[in-house]
Design a protein around this motif. Structure first.
Motif, PDB file in Angstrom:
ATOM      1  N   VAL A 125     -68.761  12.534 -73.339  1.00 11.16           N
ATOM      2  CA  VAL A 125     -68.838  11.157 -72.828  1.00 11.16           C
ATOM      3  C   VAL A 125     -70.091  10.470 -73.356  1.00 11.16           C
ATOM      4  O   VAL A 125     -70.040   9.310 -73.774  1.00 11.16           O
ATOM      5  N   PHE A 126     -71.211  11.175 -73.355  1.00 11.12           N
ATOM      6  CA  PHE A 126     -72.430  10.579 -73.887  1.00 11.12           C
ATOM      7  C   PHE A 126     -72.331  10.350 -75.396  1.00 11.12           C
ATOM      8  O   PHE A 126     -72.894   9.380 -75.911  1.00 11.12           O
ATOM      9  N   MET A 127     -71.624  11.215 -76.104  1.00  9.24           N
ATOM     10  CA  MET A 127     -71.424  11.005 -77.533  1.00  9.24           C
ATOM     11  C   MET A 127     -70.514   9.803 -77.779  1.00  9.24           C
ATOM     12  O   MET A 127     -70.711   9.052 -78.738  1.00  9.24           O
ATOM     13  N   TYR A 128     -69.544   9.597 -76.939  1.00 11.58           N
ATOM     14  CA  TYR A 128     -68.607   8.486 -77.071  1.00 11.58           C
ATOM     15  C   TYR A 128     -69.310   7.159 -76.781  1.00 11.58           C
ATOM     16  O   TYR A 128     -69.057   6.157 -77.425  1.00 11.58           O
ATOM     17  N   GLY A 129     -70.185   7.161 -75.829  1.00 13.94           N
ATOM     18  CA  GLY A 129     -70.911   5.954 -75.452  1.00 13.94           C
ATOM     19  C   GLY A 129     -70.846   5.768 -73.948  1.00 13.94           C
ATOM     20  O   GLY A 129     -69.780   5.491 -73.399  1.00 13.94           O
ATOM     21  N   PHE A 130     -71.973   5.913 -73.305  1.00 13.50           N
ATOM     22  CA  PHE A 130     -72.044   5.797 -71.853  1.00 13.50           C
ATOM     23  C   PHE A 130     -72.151   4.326 -71.473  1.00 13.50           C
ATOM     24  O   PHE A 130     -72.988   3.594 -71.994  1.00 13.50           O
ATOM     25  N   LYS A 131     -71.291   3.895 -70.567  1.00 11.61           N
ATOM     26  CA  LYS A 131     -71.330   2.531 -70.044  1.00 11.61           C
ATOM     27  C   LYS A 131     -71.572   2.618 -68.541  1.00 11.61           C
ATOM     28  O   LYS A 131     -71.102   3.539 -67.890  1.00 11.61           O
ATOM     29  N   PHE A 132     -72.276   1.649 -68.008  1.00 13.54           N
ATOM     30  CA  PHE A 132     -72.533   1.641 -66.574  1.00 13.54           C
ATOM     31  C   PHE A 132     -71.351   1.036 -65.831  1.00 13.54           C
ATOM     32  O   PHE A 132     -71.393  -0.113 -65.391  1.00 13.54           O
ATOM     33  N   ASP A 133     -70.283   1.813 -65.713  1.00 12.87           N
ATOM     34  CA  ASP A 133     -69.129   1.405 -64.920  1.00 12.87           C
ATOM     35  C   ASP A 133     -68.915   2.420 -63.806  1.00 12.87           C
ATOM     36  O   ASP A 133     -69.618   3.424 -63.707  1.00 12.87           O
ATOM     37  N   PHE A 134     -67.934   2.154 -62.951  1.00 12.86           N
ATOM     38  CA  PHE A 134     -67.722   3.001 -61.782  1.00 12.86           C
ATOM     39  C   PHE A 134     -67.399   4.443 -62.169  1.00 12.86           C
ATOM     40  O   PHE A 134     -67.913   5.384 -61.568  1.00 12.86           O
ATOM     41  N   SER A 135     -66.575   4.621 -63.181  1.00 12.44           N
ATOM     42  CA  SER A 135     -66.161   5.969 -63.591  1.00 12.44           C
ATOM     43  C   SER A 135     -67.356   6.787 -64.074  1.00 12.44           C
ATOM     44  O   SER A 135     -67.525   7.952 -63.687  1.00 12.44           O
ATOM     45  N   ASN A 136     -68.178   6.211 -64.921  1.00 13.64           N
ATOM     46  CA  ASN A 136     -69.319   6.955 -65.454  1.00 13.64           C
ATOM     47  C   ASN A 136     -70.397   7.200 -64.400  1.00 13.64           C
ATOM     48  O   ASN A 136     -71.001   8.274 -64.367  1.00 13.64           O
ATOM     49  N   ILE A 137     -70.630   6.221 -63.538  1.00 17.99           N
ATOM     50  CA  ILE A 137     -71.630   6.405 -62.486  1.00 17.99           C
ATOM     51  C   ILE A 137     -71.162   7.472 -61.492  1.00 17.99           C
ATOM     52  O   ILE A 137     -71.942   8.342 -61.090  1.00 17.99           O
ATOM     53  N   SER A 138     -69.887   7.433 -61.114  1.00 15.76           N
ATOM     54  CA  SER A 138     -69.377   8.460 -60.197  1.00 15.76           C
ATOM     55  C   SER A 138     -69.365   9.833 -60.869  1.00 15.76           C
ATOM     56  O   SER A 138     -69.567  10.855 -60.210  1.00 15.76           O
ATOM     57  N   LEU A 140     -71.660  10.836 -63.114  1.00 12.02           N
ATOM     58  CA  LEU A 140     -73.057  11.289 -63.048  1.00 12.02           C
ATOM     59  C   LEU A 140     -73.408  11.766 -61.649  1.00 12.02           C
ATOM     60  O   LEU A 140     -74.101  12.778 -61.486  1.00 12.02           O
ATOM     61  N   LEU A 141     -72.924  11.053 -60.648  1.00  9.02           N
ATOM     62  CA  LEU A 141     -73.168  11.479 -59.270  1.00  9.02           C
ATOM     63  C   LEU A 141     -72.526  12.844 -59.011  1.00  9.02           C
ATOM     64  O   LEU A 141     -73.123  13.710 -58.370  1.00  9.02           O
ATOM     65  N   SER A 142     -71.316  13.049 -59.543  1.00  5.84           N
ATOM     66  CA  SER A 142     -70.653  14.358 -59.409  1.00  5.84           C
ATOM     67  C   SER A 142     -71.461  15.462 -60.080  1.00  5.84           C
ATOM     68  O   SER A 142     -71.576  16.563 -59.563  1.00  5.84           O
ATOM     69  N   LEU A 143     -72.009  15.141 -61.242  1.00  4.03           N
ATOM     70  CA  LEU A 143     -72.821  16.119 -61.965  1.00  4.03           C
ATOM     71  C   LEU A 143     -74.076  16.478 -61.179  1.00  4.03           C
ATOM     72  O   LEU A 143     -74.464  17.645 -61.098  1.00  4.03           O
ATOM     73  N   ILE A 144     -74.701  15.489 -60.556  1.00  2.82           N
ATOM     74  CA  ILE A 144     -75.902  15.743 -59.751  1.00  2.82           C
ATOM     75  C   ILE A 144     -75.555  16.589 -58.524  1.00  2.82           C
ATOM     76  O   ILE A 144     -76.288  17.511 -58.162  1.00  2.82           O
ATOM     77  N   VAL A 145     -74.415  16.285 -57.901  1.00  2.00           N
ATOM     78  CA  VAL A 145     -73.992  17.041 -56.716  1.00  2.00           C
ATOM     79  C   VAL A 145     -73.571  18.457 -57.112  1.00  2.00           C
ATOM     80  O   VAL A 145     -73.696  19.397 -56.325  1.00  2.00           O
ATOM     81  N   LEU A 146     -73.100  18.637 -58.356  1.00  2.00           N
ATOM     82  CA  LEU A 146     -72.691  19.960 -58.828  1.00  2.00           C
ATOM     83  C   LEU A 146     -73.867  20.912 -58.990  1.00  2.00           C
ATOM     84  O   LEU A 146     -73.721  22.122 -58.779  1.00  2.00           O
ATOM     85  N   LEU A 147     -75.037  20.401 -59.320  1.00  2.00           N
ATOM     86  CA  LEU A 147     -76.184  21.267 -59.635  1.00  2.00           C
ATOM     87  C   LEU A 147     -76.517  22.297 -58.560  1.00  2.00           C
ATOM     88  O   LEU A 147     -76.749  23.464 -58.887  1.00  2.00           O
ATOM     89  N   PRO A 148     -76.559  21.956 -57.260  1.00  2.00           N
ATOM     90  CA  PRO A 148     -76.905  22.986 -56.277  1.00  2.00           C
ATOM     91  C   PRO A 148     -75.777  23.973 -55.962  1.00  2.00           C
ATOM     92  O   PRO A 148     -76.029  25.014 -55.364  1.00  2.00           O
ATOM     93  N   VAL A 149     -74.550  23.671 -56.373  1.00  2.00           N
ATOM     94  CA  VAL A 149     -73.426  24.537 -55.999  1.00  2.00           C
ATOM     95  C   VAL A 149     -73.548  25.938 -56.599  1.00  2.00           C
ATOM     96  O   VAL A 149     -73.483  26.930 -55.868  1.00  2.00           O
TER      97      VAL A 149
END
Length: 182
Positions: A125-138, A140-149
């Motif tokens: 996704v970052f190689m394709y081009g990150f845009k600040f839309d709902f899908s990409n922000i959610s 990133l939030l999923s990725l942050i929440v994944l870290l402690p799992v």
């Protein structure tokens, strides 16, 4: 020291009966990630911004979604088997307990593979081009929440997590479902 604490200290980081499958899953995930990263790095810039590449990173995300649904099935089966409605249903409970054992055995190895697909999806996704839309922000939030799992999962093996693995897993499931379907 209590006997339970001594046994936990002797078993190592991962229990012996699961160690081979976890190590095999790590080897497969690392190999898959290296292979795919090599392929991603060889793509031209015009390919990176094409619809074909969009299908590539969405494919990684789709594979991660399937794997995460399998991982989350363990928790769903745990809740279903404890339902009061199943009190007199011994055949159904026996069938569910068989499914639960299968889901428990493969919970960690499939989760490791899911994390590999998530990392590939994120990098693509970052190689394709990150845009600040709902899908990409959610995402990133999923990725942050994944870290402690996975970290709390390691503590879970040592019986030191105080339900953090379950709590962070439920939070991941909620944010992940929002990212996947909205």
């Amino acid at each position: 020291m209590k006997t339970r604490e001594i046994n936990v200290q002797k078993q190592g980081l991962i229990p012996k009966k699961e160690r081979i499958w976890v190590i095999l899953a790590i080897i497969i995930a690392a190999s898959m990630m290296l292979w795919e990263f090599k392929g991603l790095l060889q793509l031209s810039l015009t390919t990176l911004h094409s619809r074909q590449f969009e299908h590539t990173f969405k494919g990684f995300g789709s594979n991660a979604r399937i794997a995460l649904f399998f991982v989350l099935a363990y928790y769903v089966l745990l809740r279903v088997i404890k339902l009061r409605a199943l009190k007199g249903q011994s055949k159904v409970k026996k069938w569910l307990s068989t499914l639960l054992r299968f889901a428990r055995r493969w919970h960690t190895p499939v989760a490791i593979l899911a994390i590999a697909f998530i990392i590939l999806h994120t990098v693509a996704v970052f190689m394709y081009g990150f845009k600040f839309d709902f899908s990409n922000i959610s995402g990133l939030l999923s990725l942050i929440v994944l870290l402690p799992v996975p970290i709390s999962g390691l503590f879970r093996y040592q019986r030191m997590d105080r339900k953090w693995h379950l709590r962070s897993g439920v939070a991941l499931a909620i944010v992940f479902l929002i990212h996947s379907f909205l």
